[in-house]
Structure formats: C-alpha cells, structure tokens
Motif scaffolding. Structure first.
Motif, PDB file in Angstrom:
ATOM      1  N   PHE A 245      -7.951  -8.499   1.330  1.00  0.00           N
ATOM      2  CA  PHE A 245      -7.610  -7.545   2.401  1.00  0.00           C
ATOM      3  C   PHE A 245      -6.541  -6.551   1.947  1.00  0.00           C
ATOM      4  CE2 PHE A 245      -9.000 -11.481   4.510  1.00  0.00           C
ATOM      5  CZ  PHE A 245     -10.057 -10.989   5.258  1.00  0.00           C
ATOM      6  N   ALA A 246      -6.487  -6.290   0.645  1.00  0.00           N
ATOM      7  CA  ALA A 246      -5.480  -5.372   0.118  1.00  0.00           C
ATOM      8  C   ALA A 246      -5.569  -3.966   0.691  1.00  0.00           C
ATOM      9  CB  ALA A 246      -5.576  -5.327  -1.407  1.00  0.00           C
ATOM     10  N   PRO A 247      -6.774  -3.382   0.986  1.00  0.00           N
ATOM     11  CA  PRO A 247      -6.800  -2.016   1.550  1.00  0.00           C
ATOM     12  C   PRO A 247      -6.105  -1.875   2.895  1.00  0.00           C
ATOM     13  CG  PRO A 247      -8.944  -2.593   0.644  1.00  0.00           C
ATOM     14  CD  PRO A 247      -8.129  -3.842   0.627  1.00  0.00           C
ATOM     15  N   VAL A 248      -5.856  -2.976   3.581  1.00  0.00           N
ATOM     16  CA  VAL A 248      -5.152  -2.889   4.862  1.00  0.00           C
ATOM     17  C   VAL A 248      -3.647  -2.728   4.655  1.00  0.00           C
ATOM     18  CG1 VAL A 248      -4.808  -4.075   7.089  1.00  0.00           C
ATOM     19  CG2 VAL A 248      -6.967  -4.322   5.859  1.00  0.00           C
ATOM     20  N   LEU A 249      -3.151  -3.164   3.500  1.00  0.00           N
ATOM     21  CA  LEU A 249      -1.702  -3.198   3.266  1.00  0.00           C
ATOM     22  C   LEU A 249      -1.034  -1.832   3.357  1.00  0.00           C
ATOM     23  CD1 LEU A 249      -1.481  -5.790   0.347  1.00  0.00           C
ATOM     24  CD2 LEU A 249      -1.069  -6.151   2.779  1.00  0.00           C
ATOM     25  N   PRO A 250      -1.590  -0.752   2.775  1.00  0.00           N
ATOM     26  CA  PRO A 250      -0.872   0.532   2.883  1.00  0.00           C
ATOM     27  C   PRO A 250      -0.726   1.034   4.308  1.00  0.00           C
ATOM     28  CG  PRO A 250      -3.053   0.845   1.927  1.00  0.00           C
ATOM     29  CD  PRO A 250      -2.790  -0.623   1.941  1.00  0.00           C
ATOM     30  N   PHE A 251      -1.662   0.714   5.180  1.00  0.00           N
ATOM     31  CA  PHE A 251      -1.559   1.145   6.575  1.00  0.00           C
ATOM     32  C   PHE A 251      -0.501   0.338   7.334  1.00  0.00           C
ATOM     33  CE2 PHE A 251      -5.802   2.206   5.131  1.00  0.00           C
ATOM     34  CZ  PHE A 251      -5.950   3.512   5.565  1.00  0.00           C
ATOM     35  N   ILE A 252      -0.293  -0.919   6.916  1.00  0.00           N
ATOM     36  CA  ILE A 252       0.697  -1.767   7.591  1.00  0.00           C
ATOM     37  C   ILE A 252       2.091  -1.586   7.001  1.00  0.00           C
ATOM     38  CG2 ILE A 252       1.326  -4.154   8.113  1.00  0.00           C
ATOM     39  CD1 ILE A 252      -1.620  -4.859   8.097  1.00  0.00           C
ATOM     40  N   LEU A 253       2.164  -1.506   5.681  1.00  0.00           N
ATOM     41  CA  LEU A 253       3.463  -1.512   5.014  1.00  0.00           C
ATOM     42  C   LEU A 253       4.109  -0.137   4.906  1.00  0.00           C
ATOM     43  CD1 LEU A 253       2.765  -4.011   2.083  1.00  0.00           C
ATOM     44  CD2 LEU A 253       3.799  -4.464   4.304  1.00  0.00           C
ATOM     45  N   LYS A 254       3.327   0.944   4.998  1.00  0.00           N
ATOM     46  CA  LYS A 254       3.920   2.270   4.837  1.00  0.00           C
ATOM     47  C   LYS A 254       4.981   2.569   5.897  1.00  0.00           C
ATOM     48  CE  LYS A 254       2.976   7.211   4.663  1.00  0.00           C
ATOM     49  NZ  LYS A 254       3.854   7.484   5.819  1.00  0.00           N
ATOM     50  N   PRO A 255       4.749   2.343   7.184  1.00  0.00           N
ATOM     51  CA  PRO A 255       5.834   2.595   8.148  1.00  0.00           C
ATOM     52  C   PRO A 255       7.058   1.714   7.909  1.00  0.00           C
ATOM     53  CG  PRO A 255       3.712   2.423   9.259  1.00  0.00           C
ATOM     54  CD  PRO A 255       3.504   1.971   7.860  1.00  0.00           C
ATOM     55  N   VAL A 256       6.823   0.476   7.503  1.00  0.00           N
ATOM     56  CA  VAL A 256       7.947  -0.423   7.235  1.00  0.00           C
ATOM     57  C   VAL A 256       8.753   0.065   6.041  1.00  0.00           C
ATOM     58  CG1 VAL A 256       8.587  -2.800   6.685  1.00  0.00           C
ATOM     59  CG2 VAL A 256       6.647  -2.357   8.203  1.00  0.00           C
ATOM     60  N   ALA A 257       8.047   0.463   4.965  1.00  0.00           N
ATOM     61  CA  ALA A 257       8.743   0.955   3.778  1.00  0.00           C
ATOM     62  C   ALA A 257       9.482   2.259   4.059  1.00  0.00           C
ATOM     63  CB  ALA A 257       7.735   1.150   2.644  1.00  0.00           C
ATOM     64  N   ALA A 258       8.897   3.125   4.885  1.00  0.00           N
ATOM     65  CA  ALA A 258       9.556   4.391   5.205  1.00  0.00           C
ATOM     66  C   ALA A 258      10.843   4.184   5.990  1.00  0.00           C
ATOM     67  CB  ALA A 258       8.602   5.291   5.995  1.00  0.00           C
ATOM     68  N   SER A 259      10.845   3.197   6.887  1.00  0.00           N
ATOM     69  CA  SER A 259      12.040   2.942   7.694  1.00  0.00           C
ATOM     70  C   SER A 259      13.127   2.220   6.909  1.00  0.00           C
ATOM     71  CB  SER A 259      11.669   2.126   8.938  1.00  0.00           C
ATOM     72  OG  SER A 259      11.093   0.882   8.557  1.00  0.00           O
ATOM     73  N   LEU A 260      12.726   1.359   5.975  1.00  0.00           N
ATOM     74  CA  LEU A 260      13.707   0.579   5.219  1.00  0.00           C
ATOM     75  C   LEU A 260      14.178   1.287   3.954  1.00  0.00           C
ATOM     76  CD1 LEU A 260      12.184  -3.019   5.492  1.00  0.00           C
ATOM     77  CD2 LEU A 260      14.045  -2.033   6.834  1.00  0.00           C
TER      78      LEU A 260
END
Length: 403
Positions: A245-260
């Motif tokens: 399920f790696a293609p789902v990761l950029p959609f989930i982690l991008k907002p988290v990475a941008a905020s942190l």
C-alpha cells in the motif's frame, strides 16, 4: 605389545575442512573488517567465500539432497513469489528505456540469487561452534576499528568516508546474527557489549542511517523476545503492508511532513513528487516504468531529482502492482517462515529483517550490487547459525564401573 590401529587418512575430508574453515573465516571475520576500508570488499569476498564452501561440500559430499531442497524451496509460497517477481522484472525489460543498464542489473540479481542458493546448499547440516564464534569476534573488532576511524576522521584508503559509511551499514546488519549466536550460547554479557560497541560507532557516524536501522532492529528484538509468534507476524504484516500500500503513503504523510518539517523540506518535496507521479500516470501503477528507471531516470529528466530514494517508491515506479504484490508476498513468507527451533535465535532474525527493511525504506541504495550481496550474506549467516543449534548443552561424562 598391541599397537592401536590408526585411522585411515582422508585427504579429501581434510581439504574440505580447510576450505570450509577458510570460507567461513572470510564470510564471518574478514567481510565486516574489510568493508570499513574499501567499498568493493563485500562484492569480491562474499562470492569467494561461497565458492570455497561449495568446493568443500563437493569434496566431502556435504551437499546431500540438493535437488529436493531446491524443489521444496521453489514450490513454497515464498519461492513462487520470488520467481514471479524475477519473471516480471525480466519482462519489464520490454518497456524500460534503459535496456543495457536494466539487463546488467537483472543479471546481477540473478547472480546474487544463484550465489545464495549455492551457499545455502553448501553450508553443512551441523555447524561447528568454532566457526560461528568468528562472527562476533569479527563484528566486535570491526566496531572498535570503526570507532577509532570516526574519531580520527577516517583512513588514508578512504579519504571521503564513503567506505566507512557503507561498512557501518554492513556492521549494523551483521550485529543481529552475532547477537543471536551469542544469546543462543548463553553469552548475554558479551552480546550486550557487542551491541553497545556498534551503537557507539553508529552514534559517531555523520549519516543517521545506521542508527535508525539499529533502533528499528532493537525494538523488534525486544518485541520478538517477549512473544516470538506475535513479533514475527507483526513485522511480516508491517513490511508486506507498507510495500503493498505504498502509493497511499504520499497522500497521508505529505500534510504531516509539511506541518512538522516545513513545506520546503526534502521529505515534503519528495512526497509531493511521488503524489504527482501517481496522479499524472495512474495506469503506470499496474505495470511500472521498467527496471532501472527510478535511478537512471533522474539523470535524463524522466524522474524529478527530488523524488524519494526509497525501496517503496522504486519498487512501485519500476515494477508496478505486480512487482509490489509479489514482493510483499515474498517478504511476508520470508519473515513468517524464518522460524527457529530455538527461541533465542528468533529475535535476532526478526531484528535483522526490521533493520534491513528500515534501511531500504530510508534511502539506502537498494539497486546497488553491494546491497544485494549484503542481504545474501546475512541470510547465509543465519542459516549457518540455525544449523549450529543442534546441541543444547554439553554432554556429561558417564562413569562406568569396571570389573
């Protein structure tokens, strides 16, 4: 006067024992030391060690039932998944834009797989403890040398420190089989000292990859030591699930990475590039772009330079859904099937899986030959350790009365 009858000398057995001893000395002792000074040491020395082991098994007939072992391995779910993955990688040569480089990489992968099979069949069914104790000695000595090299700034053979960084990654991988062997022999103090030495040199390195891999392996080691069945299934599900399920990761982690980390951090930019690739070419998720495109495409403008350098991205970008599904099945079956009949060995095996997978996900050069060789060496060492567990305790001498 009655003389004792001497046993008939067997030159073949003596030669086989010498070759086997030399092969294991190279694999267990020389490889972790040489990897600190030259980047090509692993690629050269590992095949040499396997060749010596194969010659030894041919001389004394140690490789028994080789065809039955190969058939059982190929017919297993993990073996079938591995064959499907290899077939799909070969088929992707049809649509890859880098046919010569992709063909070379595929041949390297096949060569490493054959080397691993040869070493697996050549390792004797019962390993001598004297050979296996070479591993913690080699890892411990390499850790002490690595500490001194990081403090002094490296050696004259490696002015840029590239070999030292690669050697540290190899050292972190080999730590877990060394700990597994010492733990299985009841030498827990030595195992703790070895882990502390590797942890110290990991802290001193400029790159944080060895420390991250060591931390992931330590967590999994503790979990598996607490519950071996739960630990093996947990790491199997996590590794296979992340890959599938790696293609789902950029959609989930991008907002988290941008905020942190911020919108302009390399991690955030890499996730954004990955997200754009998925949205722009959704059909390519099925077939992939072909072998070698994730690496070579950066130099020719096919892949943005800020794209992630991780195993999860490279598998999906090059081999698509078919490759990712076969790889996830292979990972899960390898983890769950790597069970030891000794509970003291299982935590080390699971920790090594977690460490290698973490390094692959954090940007290690998984397409390079030395990384494939390192994984093959790791598997062969654990096979040898497993075959050294036939004795649980030293037998007691039996006293008999003579009349």
């Amino acid at each position: 006067m009655i003389r004792s009858v001497s046993q008939t000398a067997n030159p073949s057995a003596d030669a086989a024992a010498m070759l086997r001893r030399l092969g294991f000395a190279i694999l267990f002792f020389a490889v972790p030391l040489a990897a600190l000074f030259t980047r090509r040491a692993l690629v050269v020395m590992a095949p040499l060690a396997v060749i010596l082991l194969v010659l030894a098994s041919v001389l004394d007939g140690g490789a028994r039932h080789a065809w039955d072992k190969l058939t059982a391995l190929a017919a297993s779910p993990g073996g079938v998944a591995g064959l499907v993955l290899l077939f799909w990688a070969g088929l992707s040569l049809v649509w890859t834009p880098f046919l010569p480089q992709a063909s070379e990489r595929l041949l390297n992968i096949i060569g490493m797989a054959l080397m691993g099979l040869g070493g697996y069949l050549a390792i004797p069914e019962r390993m001598r403890s004297a050979n296996l104790y070479l591993l913690p000695v080699g890892v411990g000595l390499a850790a002490l040398i690595a500490i001194s090299l990081t403090i002094t700034g490296g050696s004259h053979f490696d002015p840029e420190g590239l070999s030292l960084e690669r050697g540290m990654l190899m050292l972190v991988l080999l730590l877990w089989p060394a700990i597994a062997w010492l733990h299985s022999r009841g030498r827990n103090l030595e195992a703790i000292g070895l882990a502390l030495a590797v942890a110290i040199c990991s802290l001193l390195t400029r790159d944080g990859l060895p420390l991250y891999g060591l931390a992931a392996g330590a967590v999994v080691f503790v979990v598996t030591a607490w519950n071996p069945v739960f630990g093996s299934r947990l790491i199997g599900f996590v590794m296979a699930g992340l890959l599938l399920f790696a293609p789902v990761l950029p959609f989930i982690l991008k907002p988290v990475a941008a905020s942190l980390l911020g919108a302009n951090s390399p991690t955030t930019l890499g996730l954004e590039v990955w997200r754009r690739i998925i949205l722009d070419e959704p059909l390519r998720l099925l077939t992939g772009h072909g072998l070698e495109t994730a690496l070579r495409g950066r130099f020719f403008g096919l892949v943005p330079p800020s794209a992630p350098s991780t195993l999860l991205f490279e598998i999906w970008y090059e081999l698509g859904l078919v490759g990712a599904a076969a790889g996830s099945v292979l990972l899960y079956q390898a983890v769950v099937g790597a069970k030891s009949h000794r509970a003291t060995v299982a935590p080390g095996i699971m920790a090594a899986f977690a460490c290698a997978f973490t390094l692959g996900c954090l940007g290690i050069g998984t397409a390079q030959v030395w990384w494939f060789t390192a994984l093959v060496v790791l598997v062969l060492i654990f096979v040898a350790i497993e075959r050294g567990q036939f004795r649980t305790k030293r037998p007691k001498a039996a006293l008999r009365r003579t009349v």
